[in-house]
Enzyme design. Structure first.
Site, PDB file in Angstrom:
ATOM      1  N   TYR A 169      38.402  54.508  38.108  1.00 19.31           N
ATOM      2  CA  TYR A 169      38.113  55.456  39.185  1.00 19.31           C
ATOM      3  C   TYR A 169      37.453  56.739  38.671  1.00 19.31           C
ATOM      4  O   TYR A 169      36.836  57.471  39.435  1.00 19.31           O
ATOM      5  CB  TYR A 169      39.395  55.824  39.938  1.00 19.31           C
ATOM      6  CG  TYR A 169      40.030  54.682  40.707  1.00 19.31           C
ATOM      7  CD1 TYR A 169      39.342  53.499  40.952  1.00 19.31           C
ATOM      8  CD2 TYR A 169      41.320  54.770  41.169  1.00 19.31           C
ATOM      9  CE1 TYR A 169      39.918  52.453  41.637  1.00 19.31           C
ATOM     10  CE2 TYR A 169      41.917  53.730  41.868  1.00 19.31           C
ATOM     11  CZ  TYR A 169      41.210  52.580  42.095  1.00 19.31           C
ATOM     12  OH  TYR A 169      41.799  51.542  42.783  1.00 19.31           O
TER      13      TYR A 169
ATOM     14  N   LYS B 169      44.898  43.503  31.047  1.00 23.60           N
ATOM     15  CA  LYS B 169      44.051  42.304  31.027  1.00 23.60           C
ATOM     16  C   LYS B 169      43.435  42.194  29.635  1.00 23.60           C
ATOM     17  O   LYS B 169      42.219  42.092  29.454  1.00 23.60           O
ATOM     18  CB  LYS B 169      42.986  42.405  32.130  1.00 23.60           C
ATOM     19  CG  LYS B 169      42.255  41.091  32.419  1.00 23.60           C
ATOM     20  CD  LYS B 169      43.157  39.977  32.933  1.00 23.60           C
ATOM     21  CE  LYS B 169      42.309  38.743  33.270  1.00 23.60           C
ATOM     22  NZ  LYS B 169      43.135  37.544  33.478  1.00 23.60           N
TER      23      LYS B 169
ATOM     24  N   ASP C 232      46.866  39.333  36.503  1.00 21.12           N
ATOM     25  CA  ASP C 232      46.882  38.244  37.474  1.00 21.12           C
ATOM     26  C   ASP C 232      48.249  37.558  37.508  1.00 21.12           C
ATOM     27  O   ASP C 232      48.779  37.238  38.582  1.00 21.12           O
ATOM     28  CB  ASP C 232      45.760  37.234  37.192  1.00 21.12           C
ATOM     29  CG  ASP C 232      45.580  36.921  35.716  1.00 21.12           C
ATOM     30  OD1 ASP C 232      46.275  37.523  34.871  1.00 21.12           O
ATOM     31  OD2 ASP C 232      44.725  36.072  35.401  1.00 21.12           O
TER      32      ASP C 232
ATOM     33  N   ASP D   5      47.125  50.580  41.380  1.00 25.81           N
ATOM     34  CA  ASP D   5      46.817  50.736  42.797  1.00 25.81           C
ATOM     35  C   ASP D   5      47.133  49.445  43.547  1.00 25.81           C
ATOM     36  O   ASP D   5      47.794  49.445  44.595  1.00 25.81           O
ATOM     37  CB  ASP D   5      45.332  51.104  42.935  1.00 25.81           C
ATOM     38  CG  ASP D   5      44.972  51.602  44.326  1.00 25.81           C
ATOM     39  OD1 ASP D   5      45.837  51.604  45.219  1.00 25.81           O
ATOM     40  OD2 ASP D   5      43.804  51.997  44.518  1.00 25.81           O
TER      41      ASP D   5
ATOM     42  N   ASP E 251      50.895  48.433  45.797  1.00 29.32           N
ATOM     43  CA  ASP E 251      50.818  48.039  47.202  1.00 29.32           C
ATOM     44  C   ASP E 251      51.473  46.678  47.417  1.00 29.32           C
ATOM     45  O   ASP E 251      52.163  46.464  48.423  1.00 29.32           O
ATOM     46  CB  ASP E 251      49.362  47.991  47.675  1.00 29.32           C
ATOM     47  CG  ASP E 251      48.849  49.352  48.119  1.00 29.32           C
ATOM     48  OD1 ASP E 251      49.633  50.319  48.075  1.00 29.32           O
ATOM     49  OD2 ASP E 251      47.676  49.448  48.508  1.00 29.32           O
TER      50      ASP E 251
END
Length: 364
Positions: free
Chosen positions: A143, A194, A226, A250, A254
């Site tokens: 970001y 990752k 994942d 993020d 959620d």
């Protein structure tokens, strides 16, 4: 002796002003009981700030926040501002607030309240007893990395670029928060990355692994993002504290939030090395129900409790708010998002009245 605090209120957009009003009433009620004094000052952010000043985060708002002991934020954004240029959108104001206050650590609990187990879309045996804390790095990663933007290639095609980048020091400081958070919980930390395909994630894993020696009372594990997403849904009770970067955090926070059945129930805290933190509900501004007295204010109220606990070092006052939330749920009060058969439907104001009644009853 009365303890006095300056609190900046950022009601924002959509349902923000409605849920903020409930949280302020609750803070005042608890303050009267616990000999705490709050000086509240409202400021503009998001769409409301764009409409008034043309900017999603006016300098005056940032200055007010910097001069306070803590910042209580409601929600920002809405369809009205979705087509503005990126730098003028409400979400840009939120990113600028985090950067301006140096808020690099986001703490998002996902706790299944026993009264709401059946509100989850997952089976009771999967979610009952879930208590997860996601520690998300907030001011680095994709970001904020550069270069970023839309560029034209030699062939005239547009190419969108974002850069995922972390330095040693950025990883180390979020790692410290995560290990210390795990120490206060059940002593288990899962780092999510990752590293099998991303060099930035390999650095992340190397640094977090190196830090583990300083925290022998914490058991460290690693998951690729994942697999972590899959495990959160398959068997969430395996997790205690999760630490991860900005983008992965993020998404995973959620996903963890929805284990609880309603994103309207979950608070969060964004913290820096010093200065005021920002405390806000996980959910958005819900413009489709704004002004209709349908919003669930409990995440905002629980964010105020996190503010008392983490920002103002008033754990007893935080406990009283959290106990009031449990009391009103035990009494069967429900807003529409958590409504179930046999419960009593209330609106935003009605839930606020029930909370105040519970707090007042706790005094007698």
């Amino acid at each position: 002796m009365t303890s006095s605090y300056r609190i900046t209120l950022l009601p924002g957009d959509g349902i923000g002003p409605e849920i903020m009003a409930v949280a302020v009433d609750v803070l005042k009620a608890v303050g009267r009981q616990m000999d705490l004094s709050f000086e509240f000052e409202e400021a503009l952010i998001g769409g409301a700030a764009i409409d008034a000043t043309g900017e999603p985060l006016p300098q005056a708002t940032l200055d007010t926040c910097k001069g306070s002991d803590a910042v209580l934020l409601a929600a920002i954004g809405g369809y009205k501002w979705d087509n503005l240029p990126r730098h003028q959108r409400p979400e840009t104001g939120l990113l600028a607030l985090r950067a301006g206050l140096g808020l690099f650590a986001n703490l998002r609990p996902a706790t299944i309240l026993p009264q709401l187990v059946d509100a989850s879309s997952l089976k009771r045996e999967v979610v009952e007893g879930v208590d997860i804390m996601v520690v998300r790095e907030l001011t680095g990663g994709i970001y904020f990395g550069t270069p970023k933007g839309l560029f034209e290639t030699e062939t005239g095609e547009k190419r969108g670029v974002n850069t995922m980048a972390y330095t040693d020091s950025e990883i180390d400081r979020i790692g410290k928060v995560a290990f210390e958070t795990a120490q206060k919980r059940r002593g288990q930390l899962c780092s999510v990355d990752k590293a099998n395909v991303l060099e930035v994630s390999q650095l992340w894993r190397d640094r977090i692994t190196a830090m583990a020696a300083d925290y022998p009372d914490v058991t460290l594990s690693h998951l690729y993002v994942d697999n972590a997403a899959m495990q959160l849904i398959r068997w969430p009770k395996q997790f205690d504290t999760i630490v991860t970067g900005n983008l992965f955090g993020d998404i995973l926070s959620d996903a963890a939030a929805m284990l609880t059945g309603s994103i309207g129930m979950l608070p969060s805290a964004s913290l820096g090395a010093d200065g005021p933190g920002v405390y806000e509900p996980v959910h958005g501004s819900a413009p489709d129900i704004a002004g209709q007295d349908k919003a669930n204010p409990l995440a905002q109220v629980l964010s105020a409790a996190m503010m008392l606990r983490y920002g103002l070092d008033q754990p007893a006052a935080a406990d009283r708010i959290e106990q009031a939330v449990n009391t009103v749920l035990d009494q069967g009060y429900r807003t529409g998002d958590i409504m179930s058969e046999g419960m009593t439907a209330v609106g935003c104001k009605g839930m606020g009245d029930a909370l105040l009644a519970a707090i007042n009853a706790s005094e007698s």
